[in-house]
Scaffold this motif. Structure first.
Motif, PDB file in Angstrom:
ATOM      1  N   ARG A 184       0.799  -1.224   0.000  1.00 16.91           N
ATOM      2  CA  ARG A 184       0.000   0.000   0.000  1.00 16.91           C
ATOM      3  C   ARG A 184       0.840   1.286   0.000  1.00 16.91           C
ATOM      4  O   ARG A 184       0.301   2.365  -0.242  1.00 16.91           O
ATOM      5  N   MET A 185       2.098   1.205   0.249  1.00 20.76           N
ATOM      6  CA  MET A 185       2.906   2.400   0.461  1.00 20.76           C
ATOM      7  C   MET A 185       3.250   3.111  -0.850  1.00 20.76           C
ATOM      8  O   MET A 185       3.613   2.500  -1.830  1.00 20.76           O
ATOM      9  N   ARG A 186       3.120   4.436  -0.805  1.00 23.04           N
ATOM     10  CA  ARG A 186       3.669   5.316  -1.831  1.00 23.04           C
ATOM     11  C   ARG A 186       4.610   6.325  -1.173  1.00 23.04           C
ATOM     12  O   ARG A 186       5.777   6.418  -1.523  1.00 23.04           O
ATOM     13  N   TYR A 187       4.034   7.068  -0.217  1.00 23.12           N
ATOM     14  CA  TYR A 187       4.800   8.074   0.514  1.00 23.12           C
ATOM     15  C   TYR A 187       4.924   7.668   1.981  1.00 23.12           C
ATOM     16  O   TYR A 187       4.009   7.082   2.556  1.00 23.12           O
ATOM     17  N   CYS A 188       6.059   8.056   2.567  1.00 24.71           N
ATOM     18  CA  CYS A 188       6.229   7.877   4.006  1.00 24.71           C
ATOM     19  C   CYS A 188       7.160   8.967   4.521  1.00 24.71           C
ATOM     20  O   CYS A 188       7.776   9.701   3.737  1.00 24.71           O
ATOM     21  N   ASP A 189       7.261   9.072   5.843  1.00 20.84           N
ATOM     22  CA  ASP A 189       8.204  10.020   6.423  1.00 20.84           C
ATOM     23  C   ASP A 189       9.541   9.320   6.671  1.00 20.84           C
ATOM     24  O   ASP A 189       9.726   8.145   6.302  1.00 20.84           O
ATOM     25  N   VAL A 190      10.476  10.015   7.287  1.00 25.64           N
ATOM     26  CA  VAL A 190      11.817   9.449   7.460  1.00 25.64           C
ATOM     27  C   VAL A 190      11.824   8.252   8.398  1.00 25.64           C
ATOM     28  O   VAL A 190      12.768   7.467   8.401  1.00 25.64           O
ATOM     29  N   ASN A 191      10.766   8.093   9.193  1.00 28.79           N
ATOM     30  CA  ASN A 191      10.649   6.943  10.089  1.00 28.79           C
ATOM     31  C   ASN A 191       9.861   5.793   9.474  1.00 28.79           C
ATOM     32  O   ASN A 191       9.601   4.791  10.150  1.00 28.79           O
ATOM     33  N   GLY A 192       9.487   5.948   8.213  1.00 29.56           N
ATOM     34  CA  GLY A 192       8.751   4.887   7.540  1.00 29.56           C
ATOM     35  C   GLY A 192       7.265   4.906   7.781  1.00 29.56           C
ATOM     36  O   GLY A 192       6.563   3.966   7.386  1.00 29.56           O
ATOM     37  N   ARG A 193       6.748   5.965   8.415  1.00 27.99           N
ATOM     38  CA  ARG A 193       5.308   6.058   8.668  1.00 27.99           C
ATOM     39  C   ARG A 193       4.605   6.401   7.361  1.00 27.99           C
ATOM     40  O   ARG A 193       4.877   7.412   6.741  1.00 27.99           O
ATOM     41  N   ASP A 195       1.818   7.541   4.691  1.00 33.77           N
ATOM     42  CA  ASP A 195       0.643   8.392   4.487  1.00 33.77           C
ATOM     43  C   ASP A 195      -0.237   7.676   3.470  1.00 33.77           C
ATOM     44  O   ASP A 195       0.113   7.587   2.295  1.00 33.77           O
ATOM     45  N   PHE A 196      -1.375   7.170   3.926  1.00 35.91           N
ATOM     46  CA  PHE A 196      -2.229   6.362   3.059  1.00 35.91           C
ATOM     47  C   PHE A 196      -3.085   7.206   2.119  1.00 35.91           C
ATOM     48  O   PHE A 196      -3.735   6.665   1.221  1.00 35.91           O
ATOM     49  N   GLU A 197      -3.114   8.510   2.317  1.00 37.60           N
ATOM     50  CA  GLU A 197      -3.954   9.381   1.492  1.00 37.60           C
ATOM     51  C   GLU A 197      -3.199   9.972   0.317  1.00 37.60           C
ATOM     52  O   GLU A 197      -3.802  10.312  -0.706  1.00 37.60           O
ATOM     53  N   ALA A 198      -1.900  10.148   0.440  1.00 39.07           N
ATOM     54  CA  ALA A 198      -1.112  10.800  -0.610  1.00 39.07           C
ATOM     55  C   ALA A 198      -0.894   9.839  -1.772  1.00 39.07           C
ATOM     56  O   ALA A 198      -0.279   8.784  -1.607  1.00 39.07           O
ATOM     57  N   LYS A 199      -1.404  10.205  -2.949  1.00 40.88           N
ATOM     58  CA  LYS A 199      -1.361   9.310  -4.107  1.00 40.88           C
ATOM     59  C   LYS A 199      -0.895  10.001  -5.383  1.00 40.88           C
ATOM     60  O   LYS A 199      -0.769   9.354  -6.423  1.00 40.88           O
ATOM     61  N   GLY A 200      -0.661  11.318  -5.327  1.00 39.59           N
ATOM     62  CA  GLY A 200      -0.310  12.061  -6.530  1.00 39.59           C
ATOM     63  C   GLY A 200       1.149  11.903  -6.906  1.00 39.59           C
ATOM     64  O   GLY A 200       1.916  11.149  -6.304  1.00 39.59           O
ATOM     65  N   GLY A 208       7.531  16.853   4.578  1.00 35.06           N
ATOM     66  CA  GLY A 208       7.920  15.765   5.462  1.00 35.06           C
ATOM     67  C   GLY A 208       7.632  14.383   4.928  1.00 35.06           C
ATOM     68  O   GLY A 208       7.994  13.391   5.556  1.00 35.06           O
ATOM     69  N   LEU A 209       6.977  14.313   3.767  1.00 38.94           N
ATOM     70  CA  LEU A 209       6.718  13.032   3.122  1.00 38.94           C
ATOM     71  C   LEU A 209       7.628  12.869   1.905  1.00 38.94           C
ATOM     72  O   LEU A 209       7.937  13.850   1.216  1.00 38.94           O
ATOM     73  N   TYR A 210       8.009  11.613   1.642  1.00 35.50           N
ATOM     74  CA  TYR A 210       8.917  11.317   0.540  1.00 35.50           C
ATOM     75  C   TYR A 210       8.422  10.065  -0.190  1.00 35.50           C
ATOM     76  O   TYR A 210       7.846   9.170   0.439  1.00 35.50           O
ATOM     77  N   PRO A 211       8.650   9.989  -1.515  1.00 39.86           N
ATOM     78  CA  PRO A 211       8.430   8.701  -2.168  1.00 39.86           C
ATOM     79  C   PRO A 211       9.241   7.625  -1.448  1.00 39.86           C
ATOM     80  O   PRO A 211      10.371   7.885  -0.997  1.00 39.86           O
ATOM     81  N   TRP A 212       8.693   6.444  -1.317  1.00 37.67           N
ATOM     82  CA  TRP A 212       9.317   5.406  -0.498  1.00 37.67           C
ATOM     83  C   TRP A 212      10.741   5.101  -0.928  1.00 37.67           C
ATOM     84  O   TRP A 212      11.568   4.668  -0.112  1.00 37.67           O
ATOM     85  N   PHE A 213      11.048   5.357  -2.199  1.00 37.83           N
ATOM     86  CA  PHE A 213      12.374   5.041  -2.721  1.00 37.83           C
ATOM     87  C   PHE A 213      13.345   6.225  -2.640  1.00 37.83           C
ATOM     88  O   PHE A 213      14.474   6.129  -3.130  1.00 37.83           O
ATOM     89  N   ALA A 214      12.918   7.337  -2.033  1.00 39.30           N
ATOM     90  CA  ALA A 214      13.745   8.535  -1.979  1.00 39.30           C
ATOM     91  C   ALA A 214      13.749   9.152  -0.588  1.00 39.30           C
ATOM     92  O   ALA A 214      13.869  10.363  -0.444  1.00 39.30           O
ATOM     93  N   VAL A 215      13.634   8.332   0.443  1.00 38.02           N
ATOM     94  CA  VAL A 215      13.607   8.827   1.817  1.00 38.02           C
ATOM     95  C   VAL A 215      15.034   9.150   2.269  1.00 38.02           C
ATOM     96  O   VAL A 215      15.930   8.305   2.151  1.00 38.02           O
ATOM     97  N   PRO A 216      15.277  10.347   2.786  1.00 34.25           N
ATOM     98  CA  PRO A 216      16.629  10.668   3.270  1.00 34.25           C
ATOM     99  C   PRO A 216      17.096   9.667   4.324  1.00 34.25           C
ATOM    100  O   PRO A 216      16.358   9.326   5.242  1.00 34.25           O
ATOM    101  N   GLY A 217      18.322   9.189   4.169  1.00 34.97           N
ATOM    102  CA  GLY A 217      18.897   8.272   5.140  1.00 34.97           C
ATOM    103  C   GLY A 217      18.442   6.837   5.010  1.00 34.97           C
ATOM    104  O   GLY A 217      18.796   6.003   5.854  1.00 34.97           O
TER     105      GLY A 217
END
Length: 283
Positions: A184-193, A195-200, A208-217
């Motif tokens: 289900r994941m598209r976007y998450c924060d740096v802790n992997g949380r 966001d189930f609503e962000a789909k664009g 504070g949200l990043y594509p799952w493949f571009a999270v800092p760190g």
């Protein structure tokens, strides 16, 4: 021998048939990887499942959220099953439904082929996961899903909590966190949380949200990953990720990516003319 990964089919049987023809798929030598969401919305989910099940010796599937939802609905009583959409009802009440569901439950959440150097997941991976940690998390769910204990897992499948995977989680919460991450994941924060609503498309998400493949760190993985699930993102290649959900069910294309050549290349077919809805923002 060729190996092709195919994006979200979602019941689009005519397009899948045309794509296999365009690939000149040969069951004597070729392999097909399906990155999940085989069913729902395209109109012919039963035909899609029967076709892929018939090719099962040549097929690898990573389950998507729609596939798991179908398996969960199959655990309900018949009167509850009869209230879902007609396309899924056709699957649920088919004579061969038990065979199809048993096969579907034996599929993966994550696949990695060391010889090819490619992995596949429906949606994404937690930023804290190494490839090995991701494989262990997937295998935990896969064992439960293919075991006699699967009804309990499927009855407790739905929910947005926990929104982030943690090694401290146990039981159903641990399974659900892994499933939410990988399907289900598209976007998450740096802790992997998540966001189930962000789909664009990237750039439209909240701060504070990043594509799952571009999270800092995030942990780096020595593998190329193919995924689907994100039709608004469309065809994307970068940061070791190849996204191939090109929104067939929304009037876009059904896309295959050849994996066994030095330079991966795409083969696609256009959606049937009647699929005129706007590009998908749905799960």
């Amino acid at each position: 021998m060729a190996t092709y990964a195919i994006g979200d089919v979602q019941g689009c049987y005519p397009e899948l048939s045309r794509l296999l023809d365009k690939l000149r798929f040969d069951a004597a030598r070729d392999q097909l990887w399906f990155c999940g969401d085989l069913v729902n919305r395209g109109g012919q989910s039963l035909e899609v499942l029967r076709l892929i099940h018939g090719l099962r010796e040549n097929v690898l599937v990573t389950l998507g959220n729609h596939d798991l939802s179908l398996l969960a609905i199959a655990q309900r009583k018949p009167d509850a099953q009869s209230r879902v959409n007609p396309e899924l009802r056709e699957v649920l009440f088919a004579d061969d439904a038990p065979v199809l569901f048993e096969w579907l439950r034996s599929q993966k959440l994550l696949h990695f082929d060391e010889a090819l150097g490619w992995g596949m997941v429906h949606a994404g991976l937690a930023p804290s996961w190494t490839l090995r940690q991701a494989q262990r998390a997937a295998q935990e769910v896969e064992r439960e899903l293919s075991s006699p204990r699967h009804p309990r897992l499927l009855r407790n499948l739905f929910g947005n909590r926990p929104a982030a995977w943690s090694s401290r989680l146990q039981g159903i919460e641990r399974f659900r966190a892994s499933i939410n991450t990988m399907t289900r994941m598209r976007y998450c924060d740096v802790n992997g949380r998540i966001d189930f609503e962000a789909k664009g498309i990237p750039g439209t998400q909240k701060p504070g949200l990043y594509p799952w493949f571009a999270v800092p760190g995030m942990r780096r993985r020595d593998a190329r990953m193919v995924c689907g699930h994100w039709s608004a993102l469309g065809r994307f290649a970068g940061l070791g990720v190849y996204a191939i959900d090109t929104g067939c069910v929304w009037g876009g294309q059904l896309t295959a990516l050849r994996l066994d050549e030095e330079d991966p290349h795409y083969i696609a077919v256009n959606a049937e003319p009647h699929r005129k809805r706007s590009p998908g923002n749905g799960d």
